[in-house]
Motif scaffolding. Sequence first.
Motif: not given
Length: 178
Positions: A35-38, A61-64, A82-93, A101-102
């Motif tokens: 999903h993309m969110l402005l 799971a997604e590639d890094n 965070g450590s729980t949940p441990d994942f990353r979101v991507d941001r376009c500056a 990701a899913g």
Amino acid sequence: MNKTLHCSCAAHTELTPCELAPGLHGLHCTSCDGHMLLLEDYRAWPKAAMPTPVAVATATAEDNSARHCAGCARLMQRYRVGSTPDFRVDRCASCQAVWFAGGEWQALLAAGLGARLDEILTDAWQRQLQAEELRKGREAVLRQRHGAVTMDELARIRQWLQTQPERDELLAMLRAGW
């Protein structure tokens, strides 16, 4: 964004409008379930409309590797949630867009962090996560070196000392062998 956008996943699927939460509109990739969110839409969204999670959600799971923004094709910056949940979101500056990701948006909501996205995207949040990770690493090394019983006793003593008004004097007495 009024132009047709395509996901940067392997399928390069056209992003379709969706509702991430009541009143919060984003874009969805049916191929990778991302999903993309402005951020503009997120900031205008009344947080009172935040859905209450009914179950713990997990991010897939997604590639890094860094992903390209669907809006401008620039590389997006990765932010650890965070450590729980441990994942990353991507941001376009450049576009001020965030990619989930899913399952990541649902995991963010399930962790009670849906209203804190702006905080997560700050350097202060990222530094705090790094400091906590370092602290846990140091503690693991100390537990391995000195044993769990010793470290638990030290933690109990430290907690007790923090409640004492003459803490510094008590520590000095311990160091001096009283």
